[in-house]
Design a protein around this motif. Structure first.
Motif, PDB file in Angstrom:
ATOM      1  N   ALA A  57      41.415  30.414  39.509  1.00  0.00           N
ATOM      2  CA  ALA A  57      42.628  29.726  39.892  1.00  0.00           C
ATOM      3  C   ALA A  57      43.838  30.299  39.144  1.00  0.00           C
ATOM      4  CB  ALA A  57      42.490  28.237  39.620  1.00  0.00           C
ATOM      5  N   VAL A  58      43.624  30.667  37.895  1.00  0.00           N
ATOM      6  CA  VAL A  58      44.731  31.205  37.103  1.00  0.00           C
ATOM      7  C   VAL A  58      45.230  32.512  37.710  1.00  0.00           C
ATOM      8  CG1 VAL A  58      45.368  32.108  34.844  1.00  0.00           C
ATOM      9  CG2 VAL A  58      43.959  30.071  35.001  1.00  0.00           C
ATOM     10  N   THR A  59      44.297  33.347  38.161  1.00  0.00           N
ATOM     11  CA  THR A  59      44.694  34.618  38.772  1.00  0.00           C
ATOM     12  C   THR A  59      45.521  34.389  40.033  1.00  0.00           C
ATOM     13  OG1 THR A  59      42.679  35.638  37.924  1.00  0.00           O
ATOM     14  CG2 THR A  59      43.822  36.805  39.669  1.00  0.00           C
ATOM     15  N   SER A  60      45.115  33.424  40.847  1.00  0.00           N
ATOM     16  CA  SER A  60      45.867  33.123  42.064  1.00  0.00           C
ATOM     17  C   SER A  60      47.276  32.634  41.739  1.00  0.00           C
ATOM     18  CB  SER A  60      45.144  32.065  42.890  1.00  0.00           C
ATOM     19  OG  SER A  60      43.918  32.556  43.343  1.00  0.00           O
ATOM     20  N   ILE A  61      47.394  31.782  40.747  1.00  0.00           N
ATOM     21  CA  ILE A  61      48.710  31.259  40.362  1.00  0.00           C
ATOM     22  C   ILE A  61      49.590  32.370  39.809  1.00  0.00           C
ATOM     23  CG2 ILE A  61      49.900  29.712  38.754  1.00  0.00           C
ATOM     24  CD1 ILE A  61      47.448  27.822  39.061  1.00  0.00           C
ATOM     25  N   LEU A  62      49.028  33.205  38.947  1.00  0.00           N
ATOM     26  CA  LEU A  62      49.808  34.314  38.385  1.00  0.00           C
ATOM     27  C   LEU A  62      50.221  35.305  39.466  1.00  0.00           C
ATOM     28  CD1 LEU A  62      47.917  34.969  35.035  1.00  0.00           C
ATOM     29  CD2 LEU A  62      50.158  33.896  35.348  1.00  0.00           C
ATOM     30  N   SER A  63      49.342  35.570  40.412  1.00  0.00           N
ATOM     31  CA  SER A  63      49.688  36.469  41.518  1.00  0.00           C
ATOM     32  C   SER A  63      50.830  35.905  42.343  1.00  0.00           C
ATOM     33  CB  SER A  63      48.472  36.692  42.416  1.00  0.00           C
ATOM     34  OG  SER A  63      47.437  37.303  41.709  1.00  0.00           O
ATOM     35  N   PHE A  64      50.771  34.600  42.590  1.00  0.00           N
ATOM     36  CA  PHE A  64      51.843  33.946  43.333  1.00  0.00           C
ATOM     37  C   PHE A  64      53.173  34.080  42.595  1.00  0.00           C
ATOM     38  CE2 PHE A  64      54.387  30.040  43.772  1.00  0.00           C
ATOM     39  CZ  PHE A  64      54.781  30.187  45.078  1.00  0.00           C
ATOM     40  N   LEU A  65      53.159  33.772  41.302  1.00  0.00           N
ATOM     41  CA  LEU A  65      54.395  33.850  40.509  1.00  0.00           C
ATOM     42  C   LEU A  65      54.918  35.278  40.434  1.00  0.00           C
ATOM     43  CD1 LEU A  65      53.519  31.354  37.636  1.00  0.00           C
ATOM     44  CD2 LEU A  65      55.021  30.971  39.605  1.00  0.00           C
ATOM     45  N   TRP A  66      54.020  36.239  40.319  1.00  0.00           N
ATOM     46  CA  TRP A  66      54.415  37.650  40.240  1.00  0.00           C
ATOM     47  C   TRP A  66      55.059  38.106  41.548  1.00  0.00           C
ATOM     48  CZ3 TRP A  66      55.073  40.977  36.448  1.00  0.00           C
ATOM     49  CH2 TRP A  66      55.146  42.322  36.730  1.00  0.00           C
ATOM     50  N   SER A  67      54.614  37.550  42.683  1.00  0.00           N
ATOM     51  CA  SER A  67      55.139  37.985  43.974  1.00  0.00           C
ATOM     52  C   SER A  67      56.458  37.313  44.361  1.00  0.00           C
ATOM     53  CB  SER A  67      54.106  37.742  45.070  1.00  0.00           C
ATOM     54  OG  SER A  67      53.920  36.363  45.269  1.00  0.00           O
ATOM     55  N   LEU A  68      56.851  36.253  43.669  1.00  0.00           N
ATOM     56  CA  LEU A  68      58.088  35.550  44.023  1.00  0.00           C
ATOM     57  C   LEU A  68      59.342  36.432  43.995  1.00  0.00           C
ATOM     58  CD1 LEU A  68      57.656  31.989  42.500  1.00  0.00           C
ATOM     59  CD2 LEU A  68      57.619  32.677  44.890  1.00  0.00           C
ATOM     60  N   PRO A  69      59.544  37.279  42.961  1.00  0.00           N
ATOM     61  CA  PRO A  69      60.736  38.139  43.002  1.00  0.00           C
ATOM     62  C   PRO A  69      60.742  39.087  44.198  1.00  0.00           C
ATOM     63  CG  PRO A  69      59.822  38.092  40.788  1.00  0.00           C
ATOM     64  CD  PRO A  69      58.838  37.397  41.684  1.00  0.00           C
ATOM     65  N   LEU A  70      59.580  39.638  44.536  1.00  0.00           N
ATOM     66  CA  LEU A  70      59.503  40.523  45.700  1.00  0.00           C
ATOM     67  C   LEU A  70      59.813  39.756  46.985  1.00  0.00           C
ATOM     68  CD1 LEU A  70      58.835  43.338  46.776  1.00  0.00           C
ATOM     69  CD2 LEU A  70      56.453  42.609  46.944  1.00  0.00           C
ATOM     70  N   LEU A  71      59.304  38.537  47.073  1.00  0.00           N
ATOM     71  CA  LEU A  71      59.603  37.684  48.219  1.00  0.00           C
ATOM     72  C   LEU A  71      61.103  37.429  48.322  1.00  0.00           C
ATOM     73  CD1 LEU A  71      58.712  35.645  50.481  1.00  0.00           C
ATOM     74  CD2 LEU A  71      58.733  33.938  48.668  1.00  0.00           C
ATOM     75  N   ALA A  72      61.726  37.099  47.211  1.00  0.00           N
ATOM     76  CA  ALA A  72      63.168  36.815  47.217  1.00  0.00           C
ATOM     77  C   ALA A  72      63.980  38.038  47.635  1.00  0.00           C
ATOM     78  CB  ALA A  72      63.606  36.327  45.837  1.00  0.00           C
ATOM     79  N   ILE A  73      63.552  39.211  47.205  1.00  0.00           N
ATOM     80  CA  ILE A  73      64.291  40.436  47.530  1.00  0.00           C
ATOM     81  C   ILE A  73      64.133  40.805  49.001  1.00  0.00           C
ATOM     82  CG2 ILE A  73      64.357  42.929  47.121  1.00  0.00           C
ATOM     83  CD1 ILE A  73      63.609  42.266  44.176  1.00  0.00           C
ATOM     84  N   THR A  74      62.890  40.755  49.496  1.00  0.00           N
ATOM     85  CA  THR A  74      62.653  41.253  50.848  1.00  0.00           C
ATOM     86  C   THR A  74      62.867  40.216  51.942  1.00  0.00           C
ATOM     87  OG1 THR A  74      60.290  40.764  50.653  1.00  0.00           O
ATOM     88  CG2 THR A  74      61.012  42.993  50.045  1.00  0.00           C
ATOM     89  N   GLU A  75      62.583  38.949  51.666  1.00  0.00           N
ATOM     90  CA  GLU A  75      62.648  37.919  52.710  1.00  0.00           C
ATOM     91  C   GLU A  75      63.599  36.778  52.384  1.00  0.00           C
ATOM     92  OE1 GLU A  75      61.081  38.268  55.561  1.00  0.00           O
ATOM     93  OE2 GLU A  75      59.935  40.043  54.977  1.00  0.00           O
ATOM     94  N   GLY A  76      64.332  36.885  51.309  1.00  0.00           N
ATOM     95  CA  GLY A  76      65.191  35.798  50.866  1.00  0.00           C
ATOM     96  C   GLY A  76      66.196  35.329  51.893  1.00  0.00           C
ATOM     97  N   GLY A 134      39.339  29.103  48.775  1.00  0.00           N
ATOM     98  CA  GLY A 134      37.899  28.881  48.864  1.00  0.00           C
ATOM     99  C   GLY A 134      37.115  30.175  48.984  1.00  0.00           C
ATOM    100  N   TYR A 135      37.627  31.105  49.780  1.00  0.00           N
ATOM    101  CA  TYR A 135      36.979  32.410  49.932  1.00  0.00           C
ATOM    102  C   TYR A 135      36.919  33.137  48.588  1.00  0.00           C
ATOM    103  CZ  TYR A 135      36.300  37.267  51.219  1.00  0.00           C
ATOM    104  OH  TYR A 135      35.832  38.541  51.294  1.00  0.00           O
ATOM    105  N   ASN A 136      38.012  33.116  47.836  1.00  0.00           N
ATOM    106  CA  ASN A 136      38.030  33.774  46.529  1.00  0.00           C
ATOM    107  C   ASN A 136      37.074  33.098  45.546  1.00  0.00           C
ATOM    108  OD1 ASN A 136      39.796  35.838  47.094  1.00  0.00           O
ATOM    109  ND2 ASN A 136      41.592  34.643  46.595  1.00  0.00           N
ATOM    110  N   GLU A 137      36.987  31.777  45.584  1.00  0.00           N
ATOM    111  CA  GLU A 137      36.048  31.076  44.712  1.00  0.00           C
ATOM    112  C   GLU A 137      34.607  31.454  45.047  1.00  0.00           C
ATOM    113  OE1 GLU A 137      36.289  28.992  42.040  1.00  0.00           O
ATOM    114  OE2 GLU A 137      38.407  29.484  42.014  1.00  0.00           O
TER     115      GLU A 137
END
Length: 87
Positions: free
Chosen positions: A1-20, A49-52
């Protein structure tokens, strides 16, 4: 779960730049079309669930066995879809 949360947080700047610029449009569609929010939540739930399950599989077997099983699963899905669609 920690990896999923960190991946989400890491992708937020890219999301803001490309799709903001499209964020307001997305929020409007999500509010007015319940299917969008339902599909978004279901997609996230099933992906988690798939990742778990993949992690549990690796713990019980090993990475190579899980990789071979994942490849076989993809082949079975492709063949099954081809049969269902009559191709």
């Amino acid at each position: 779960a920690v990896t999923s949360i960190l991946s989400f947080l890491w992708s937020l700047p890219l999301l803001a730049i490309t799709e903001g610029g499209k964020w307001d449009d997305f929020v409007e569609v999500a509010r007015t079309t319940p299917a969008v929010m339902n599909n978004l939540l279901a997609s996230g739930f099933f992906f988690y669930g798939y990742n778990e399950l993949a992690t549990l599989t690796i713990k019980k077997t090993n990475a190579i066995t899980q990789s071979v099983a994942n490849t076989a699963k993809r082949v079975i899905i492709i063949i099954g879809v081809a049969i269902v669609l009559g191709e």
